[in-house]
Design a protein around this motif. Structure first.
Motif, PDB file in Angstrom:
ATOM      1  N   VAL A 110       0.896  -1.359  -0.240  1.00  0.00           N
ATOM      2  CA  VAL A 110       0.405  -0.173  -0.082  1.00  0.00           C
ATOM      3  C   VAL A 110       1.087   1.603  -0.124  1.00  0.00           C
ATOM      4  O   VAL A 110       0.636   2.248  -0.890  1.00  0.00           O
ATOM      5  CB  VAL A 110      -0.848  -0.472   1.400  1.00  0.00           C
ATOM      6  CG1 VAL A 110      -1.617   1.342   1.111  1.00  0.00           C
ATOM      7  CG2 VAL A 110      -1.897  -1.245   0.947  1.00  0.00           C
ATOM      8  N   ASN A 111       2.137   1.350   0.570  1.00  0.00           N
ATOM      9  CA  ASN A 111       2.876   2.437   0.662  1.00  0.00           C
ATOM     10  C   ASN A 111       3.542   2.648  -0.992  1.00  0.00           C
ATOM     11  O   ASN A 111       4.345   3.947  -0.435  1.00  0.00           O
ATOM     12  CB  ASN A 111       4.107   2.126   1.581  1.00  0.00           C
ATOM     13  CG  ASN A 111       3.928   2.796   3.105  1.00  0.00           C
ATOM     14  OD1 ASN A 111       2.972   3.510   3.349  1.00  0.00           O
ATOM     15  ND2 ASN A 111       3.522   1.213   4.303  1.00  0.00           N
ATOM     16  N   SER A 112       2.886   1.633  -2.156  1.00  0.00           N
ATOM     17  CA  SER A 112       4.071   1.728  -3.160  1.00  0.00           C
ATOM     18  C   SER A 112       3.017   3.149  -3.807  1.00  0.00           C
ATOM     19  O   SER A 112       3.185   2.847  -5.403  1.00  0.00           O
ATOM     20  CB  SER A 112       4.576   1.177  -3.700  1.00  0.00           C
ATOM     21  OG  SER A 112       3.507   0.056  -4.117  1.00  0.00           O
ATOM     22  N   ILE A 113       1.700   3.735  -3.186  1.00  0.00           N
ATOM     23  CA  ILE A 113       0.458   3.728  -3.971  1.00  0.00           C
ATOM     24  C   ILE A 113       1.193   5.440  -5.090  1.00  0.00           C
ATOM     25  O   ILE A 113       1.645   5.881  -4.271  1.00  0.00           O
ATOM     26  CB  ILE A 113      -0.996   4.165  -3.094  1.00  0.00           C
ATOM     27  CG1 ILE A 113      -1.283   4.291  -4.092  1.00  0.00           C
ATOM     28  CG2 ILE A 113      -0.475   4.923  -2.483  1.00  0.00           C
ATOM     29  CD1 ILE A 113      -3.211   4.050  -3.501  1.00  0.00           C
ATOM     30  N   ASN A 114       0.852   5.343  -5.891  1.00  0.00           N
ATOM     31  CA  ASN A 114       1.588   6.347  -6.528  1.00  0.00           C
ATOM     32  C   ASN A 114       0.235   7.378  -7.754  1.00  0.00           C
ATOM     33  O   ASN A 114      -0.388   6.392  -8.567  1.00  0.00           O
ATOM     34  CB  ASN A 114       1.882   6.110  -7.949  1.00  0.00           C
ATOM     35  CG  ASN A 114       3.015   7.386  -8.547  1.00  0.00           C
ATOM     36  OD1 ASN A 114       2.436   8.161  -8.804  1.00  0.00           O
ATOM     37  ND2 ASN A 114       4.086   7.197  -8.957  1.00  0.00           N
TER      38      ASN A 114
ATOM     39  N   LYS B 150      -2.226   6.927   1.790  1.00  0.00           N
ATOM     40  CA  LYS B 150      -2.303   6.666   2.757  1.00  0.00           C
ATOM     41  C   LYS B 150      -2.164   6.077   3.921  1.00  0.00           C
ATOM     42  O   LYS B 150      -1.957   5.666   4.923  1.00  0.00           O
ATOM     43  CB  LYS B 150      -0.459   6.233   2.262  1.00  0.00           C
ATOM     44  CG  LYS B 150       0.379   5.985   1.886  1.00  0.00           C
ATOM     45  CD  LYS B 150       1.800   6.549   1.518  1.00  0.00           C
ATOM     46  CE  LYS B 150       1.857   6.299   0.097  1.00  0.00           C
ATOM     47  NZ  LYS B 150       3.657   6.089  -0.473  1.00  0.00           N
ATOM     48  N   SER B 151      -2.964   7.594   5.048  1.00  0.00           N
ATOM     49  CA  SER B 151      -3.110   7.754   5.864  1.00  0.00           C
ATOM     50  C   SER B 151      -4.487   7.236   6.304  1.00  0.00           C
ATOM     51  O   SER B 151      -4.855   6.297   5.548  1.00  0.00           O
ATOM     52  CB  SER B 151      -3.753   9.557   6.005  1.00  0.00           C
ATOM     53  OG  SER B 151      -4.932   9.432   5.260  1.00  0.00           O
ATOM     54  N   PRO B 152      -4.630   7.544   7.514  1.00  0.00           N
ATOM     55  CA  PRO B 152      -5.921   6.762   8.128  1.00  0.00           C
ATOM     56  C   PRO B 152      -7.724   6.514   7.417  1.00  0.00           C
ATOM     57  O   PRO B 152      -8.267   6.143   7.616  1.00  0.00           O
ATOM     58  CB  PRO B 152      -6.342   6.646   9.471  1.00  0.00           C
ATOM     59  CG  PRO B 152      -4.907   7.505  10.345  1.00  0.00           C
ATOM     60  CD  PRO B 152      -4.588   7.706   8.496  1.00  0.00           C
ATOM     61  N   ASP B 153      -7.576   8.381   6.593  1.00  0.00           N
ATOM     62  CA  ASP B 153      -8.675   8.752   5.928  1.00  0.00           C
ATOM     63  C   ASP B 153      -8.718   7.537   4.726  1.00  0.00           C
ATOM     64  O   ASP B 153     -10.438   7.691   4.647  1.00  0.00           O
ATOM     65  CB  ASP B 153      -8.951   9.416   5.703  1.00  0.00           C
ATOM     66  CG  ASP B 153      -8.630  10.751   6.747  1.00  0.00           C
ATOM     67  OD1 ASP B 153      -8.658  10.847   7.811  1.00  0.00           O
ATOM     68  OD2 ASP B 153      -7.915  12.278   6.379  1.00  0.00           O
TER      69      ASP B 153
ATOM     70  N   TYR C 235      -2.280  -1.244   8.260  1.00  0.00           N
ATOM     71  CA  TYR C 235      -2.974  -2.169   6.762  1.00  0.00           C
ATOM     72  C   TYR C 235      -1.912  -2.350   5.237  1.00  0.00           C
ATOM     73  O   TYR C 235      -2.488  -1.726   4.463  1.00  0.00           O
ATOM     74  CB  TYR C 235      -4.032  -1.451   6.462  1.00  0.00           C
ATOM     75  CG  TYR C 235      -5.074  -2.708   7.663  1.00  0.00           C
ATOM     76  CD1 TYR C 235      -5.154  -3.490   8.190  1.00  0.00           C
ATOM     77  CD2 TYR C 235      -5.396  -0.735   8.050  1.00  0.00           C
ATOM     78  CE1 TYR C 235      -6.236  -3.270   9.346  1.00  0.00           C
ATOM     79  CE2 TYR C 235      -6.704  -1.489   8.881  1.00  0.00           C
ATOM     80  CZ  TYR C 235      -6.931  -2.192   9.559  1.00  0.00           C
ATOM     81  OH  TYR C 235      -8.172  -1.980  10.646  1.00  0.00           O
ATOM     82  N   PRO C 236      -0.994  -2.630   6.545  1.00  0.00           N
ATOM     83  CA  PRO C 236       0.328  -1.799   4.909  1.00  0.00           C
ATOM     84  C   PRO C 236       0.396  -2.825   3.408  1.00  0.00           C
ATOM     85  O   PRO C 236       0.774  -2.271   2.699  1.00  0.00           O
ATOM     86  CB  PRO C 236       2.081  -2.611   5.398  1.00  0.00           C
ATOM     87  CG  PRO C 236       1.594  -3.372   6.285  1.00  0.00           C
ATOM     88  CD  PRO C 236       0.205  -3.028   6.739  1.00  0.00           C
ATOM     89  N   THR C 237      -0.218  -3.769   3.690  1.00  0.00           N
ATOM     90  CA  THR C 237      -0.546  -4.554   2.118  1.00  0.00           C
ATOM     91  C   THR C 237      -2.102  -5.104   1.931  1.00  0.00           C
ATOM     92  O   THR C 237      -2.857  -4.540   3.291  1.00  0.00           O
ATOM     93  CB  THR C 237      -0.120  -6.238   2.055  1.00  0.00           C
ATOM     94  OG1 THR C 237      -0.527  -6.806   2.865  1.00  0.00           O
ATOM     95  CG2 THR C 237       1.288  -6.285   2.220  1.00  0.00           C
TER      96      THR C 237
ATOM     97  N   THR D  41      -8.771  -8.445  -0.106  1.00  0.00           N
ATOM     98  CA  THR D  41      -8.918  -8.052   0.999  1.00  0.00           C
ATOM     99  C   THR D  41      -7.931  -6.683   0.827  1.00  0.00           C
ATOM    100  O   THR D  41      -6.363  -6.772   0.760  1.00  0.00           O
ATOM    101  CB  THR D  41      -8.172  -9.111   2.252  1.00  0.00           C
ATOM    102  OG1 THR D  41      -7.792 -10.719   1.925  1.00  0.00           O
ATOM    103  CG2 THR D  41      -7.235  -8.204   3.767  1.00  0.00           C
ATOM    104  N   MET D  42      -8.488  -5.291   1.896  1.00  0.00           N
ATOM    105  CA  MET D  42      -7.456  -4.070   1.645  1.00  0.00           C
ATOM    106  C   MET D  42      -8.623  -3.453   2.750  1.00  0.00           C
ATOM    107  O   MET D  42      -9.472  -3.901   3.393  1.00  0.00           O
ATOM    108  CB  MET D  42      -8.562  -2.998   0.550  1.00  0.00           C
ATOM    109  CG  MET D  42      -7.870  -3.410  -0.682  1.00  0.00           C
ATOM    110  SD  MET D  42      -8.710  -2.097  -2.314  1.00  0.00           S
ATOM    111  CE  MET D  42     -10.318  -2.318  -2.573  1.00  0.00           C
ATOM    112  N   HIS D  43      -7.581  -2.604   3.090  1.00  0.00           N
ATOM    113  CA  HIS D  43      -8.423  -2.136   4.698  1.00  0.00           C
ATOM    114  C   HIS D  43      -8.523  -3.166   6.315  1.00  0.00           C
ATOM    115  O   HIS D  43      -9.205  -2.686   6.635  1.00  0.00           O
ATOM    116  CB  HIS D  43      -9.519  -1.019   4.260  1.00  0.00           C
ATOM    117  CG  HIS D  43      -9.428   0.128   5.458  1.00  0.00           C
ATOM    118  ND1 HIS D  43     -10.294   0.166   5.811  1.00  0.00           N
ATOM    119  CD2 HIS D  43      -7.932   1.194   6.148  1.00  0.00           C
ATOM    120  CE1 HIS D  43     -10.602   1.514   6.899  1.00  0.00           C
ATOM    121  NE2 HIS D  43      -8.963   2.133   6.809  1.00  0.00           N
TER     122      HIS D  43
END
Length: 188
Positions: free
Chosen positions: A72-76, A87-90, A97-99, A122-124
């Motif tokens: 998820v941290n690789s979102i662009n 990437k935030s809790p919003d 939830y890193p993946t 599976t997301m979030h």
């Protein structure tokens, strides 16, 4: 003699049933998404770090087992401020939830090289069943490096609300998220 013939036939038939493992050719693959912003325009994004593993014993891939994971941290989305917000809790809450992942449950041949791919996304921290459209081409042998390859294109749509993904009103960010994945797999 009959015993030997039976065992030879059994051995030959079971050799074809052994699963083949496939891995992602990252240089020729993409995992993207699109949402509508303010009911006006599509905003595209992608995950730059993801992996796919596939196992199949049939040449037409009708028994394939597919596992995808994405960082998820690789979102662009080509905008740093928006990426940080996603990437935030919003939205994704990447710290918690890193993946995100997809694990297939079935693949049904619709005709030719077209399939319905069903599995759990599976997301979030939320897992939901989804069914996606898939086109699988190949296998073919690359004439340069002699690797056996298969191509894929997967499309579909999920709802943001189903995964508790962001509280933005749908007039600002659509509830519908279009998914697009394409690329190549190498036979191991």
């Amino acid at each position: 003699m009959k015993k030997a013939t039976f065992f030879a036939a059994l051995l030959c038939s079971s050799v074809g049933a052994f699963a083949q493992n496939w891995t992602l050719d990252k240089a020729h693959s993409n995992l993207g998404f699109s949402v509508t912003h303010m009911m006006l325009a599509e905003v595209d994004g992608k995950f730059q770090n993801f992996d796919v593993k596939m196992t199949s014993s049939k040449d037409d891939f009708s028994d394939a087992q597919i596992d995808l994971t994405a960082d998820v941290n690789s979102i662009n989305t080509n905008q740093d401020r928006r990426d940080t917000h996603l990437k935030s809790p919003d939205f994704f809450d990447a710290a918690k939830y890193p993946t995100l992942s997809f694990k297939s449950k079935s693949i049904t041949k619709v005709g030719g090289n077209k399939y319905k791919l069903a599995g759990d996304l599976t997301m979030h921290g939320v897992t939901k069943p989804v069914t996606l459209d898939a086109v699988i081409n190949g296998p073919v042998t690359n004439p340069q490096n002699k690797k056996v390859k298969a191509g894929f294109k997967v499309t579909g749509e999920v709802k943001r609300a189903d995964f508790a993904l962001g509280g933005a009103p749908t007039a600002v960010v659509s509830d519908e998220i279009a998914i697009r994945a394409s690329g190549e797999l190498d036979k191991l």
